[in-house]
Enzyme design. Structure first.
Site, PDB file in Angstrom:
ATOM      1  N   ALA A 154       0.832  -1.368  -0.285  1.00  0.00           N
ATOM      2  CA  ALA A 154      -0.123  -0.020  -0.019  1.00  0.00           C
ATOM      3  C   ALA A 154       0.883   1.386   0.147  1.00  0.00           C
ATOM      4  O   ALA A 154       0.449   2.257  -0.643  1.00  0.00           O
ATOM      5  CB  ALA A 154      -1.039  -0.093   1.193  1.00  0.00           C
ATOM      6  N   TYR A 155       2.037   1.262   0.839  1.00  0.00           N
ATOM      7  CA  TYR A 155       2.900   2.331   0.881  1.00  0.00           C
ATOM      8  C   TYR A 155       3.627   2.698  -0.464  1.00  0.00           C
ATOM      9  O   TYR A 155       3.529   3.900  -1.058  1.00  0.00           O
ATOM     10  CB  TYR A 155       3.831   2.209   1.781  1.00  0.00           C
ATOM     11  CG  TYR A 155       4.960   3.105   1.982  1.00  0.00           C
ATOM     12  CD1 TYR A 155       4.524   4.657   2.485  1.00  0.00           C
ATOM     13  CD2 TYR A 155       6.202   2.883   1.629  1.00  0.00           C
ATOM     14  CE1 TYR A 155       5.624   5.671   2.742  1.00  0.00           C
ATOM     15  CE2 TYR A 155       7.369   4.103   1.625  1.00  0.00           C
ATOM     16  CZ  TYR A 155       6.911   5.132   2.258  1.00  0.00           C
ATOM     17  OH  TYR A 155       7.826   6.307   2.353  1.00  0.00           O
ATOM     18  N   VAL A 156       3.967   1.577  -0.990  1.00  0.00           N
ATOM     19  CA  VAL A 156       4.677   1.841  -2.344  1.00  0.00           C
ATOM     20  C   VAL A 156       3.454   2.260  -3.486  1.00  0.00           C
ATOM     21  O   VAL A 156       3.954   2.838  -4.349  1.00  0.00           O
ATOM     22  CB  VAL A 156       5.341   0.149  -2.682  1.00  0.00           C
ATOM     23  CG1 VAL A 156       5.579   0.267  -4.410  1.00  0.00           C
ATOM     24  CG2 VAL A 156       6.332   0.363  -2.134  1.00  0.00           C
ATOM     25  N   SER A 158       1.112   4.263  -2.866  1.00  0.00           N
ATOM     26  CA  SER A 158       1.033   5.629  -2.842  1.00  0.00           C
ATOM     27  C   SER A 158       2.250   6.364  -3.461  1.00  0.00           C
ATOM     28  O   SER A 158       2.104   7.618  -4.055  1.00  0.00           O
ATOM     29  CB  SER A 158       0.875   6.006  -1.252  1.00  0.00           C
ATOM     30  OG  SER A 158       2.074   5.808  -0.521  1.00  0.00           O
TER      31      SER A 158
END
Length: 246
Positions: A154-156, A158
């Site tokens: 999820a971070y990647v 974003s």
């Protein structure tokens, strides 16, 4: 010419801690007047401003939610009113929640989306309208877009969005003499990275890059300094500052 118009001015979002603080300190050392943005840490931002002032620099603390367009308009207004304009915007503000995609709480996905994607977009929008000729916009991605570590999905996602908007904005500002780039740090010894990791995990990450150490916030700040200053022919790029990790 007044002091305000002759001094280059930088706004650093998330400038009260970690990489953001190192960037604010470095740009102040480079001769910029620096606006140190904070979301909830006014005391920390005020401490950064005081440190810069103690070294003979000029600084200002500005608050607000990066994802709120009204907050950011007010912050940019304050910088222009107090410091005379804006030449460089560095968008370090971001949050990271790690979990396998199958297990991630969607509320955490929404929080990251709001800060990392919408927040970057809102700040970039204001920057695109206000940064003066000869200026620079620097966004922040992550080297995990290449290393593709589990739990970072999820971070990647974003940060991949941040890269996409960065590269397009660089083309949209044709003719303005404004560079737009992103910095993609590798493992860097900040509270955001170190939180939740035991000594063995930290030691592992320190050995992964060929330089066999964690990055320091000052390493990333040096990359920003390059993009904010002499790197006038680097535009529409993602610079991986990770010691050769990938």
């Amino acid at each position: 010419m007044t002091e305000h118009t002759s001094t280059r001015v930088a706004l650093v979002t998330g400038g009260s801690g970690g990489i953001g603080r190192a960037v604010a300190d470095r740009l102040a050392a480079d001769g910029f007047a620096v606006a140190v943005h904070y979301a909830g840490g006014k005391d920390k931002a005020d401490a950064v401003v005081a440190d810069i002032a103690a070294r003979g620099g000029q600084a200002l603390a500005v608050g607000g939610d990066v994802a709120d367009e009204h907050d950011m308009k007010a912050a940019f207004d304050a910088v222009e009113t107090t410091l005379g304009g804006i030449d460089v915007v560095v968008n370090t503000a971001g949050i990271m929640v790690l979990a396998p995609i199958a297990d991630l709480d969607l509320a955490d996905l929404d929080r990251m989306h709001r800060t990392n994607i919408r927040g970057t977009f809102v700040v970039a929008q204001q920057a695109a309208r206000r940064v003066r000729r000869g200026g620079a916009i620097v966004n922040f991605s992550t080297s995990v877009t290449r290393t593709q570590l589990p739990t970072y999905g999820a971070y990647v996602a974003s940060k991949a969005a941040v890269e996409g908007m960065t590269l397009i904005l660089a083309r949209e500002l044709r003719g303005r003499d404004i560079t737009v780039n992103a910095v993609a740090p590798g493992p860097t010894a900040t509270p955001l990275f170190l939180e939740g990791k035991d000594d063995a995990a930290i030691a592992h990450f320190a050995k992964v890059a060929p330089l066999e150490r964690l990055g320091q916030p000052e390493d990333i700040a040096a990359t920003v300094s390059f993009l904010a200053g002499p790197a006038r022919w680097v535009n529409g790029q993602v610079l991986f500052a990770n010691g050769g990790l990938a």
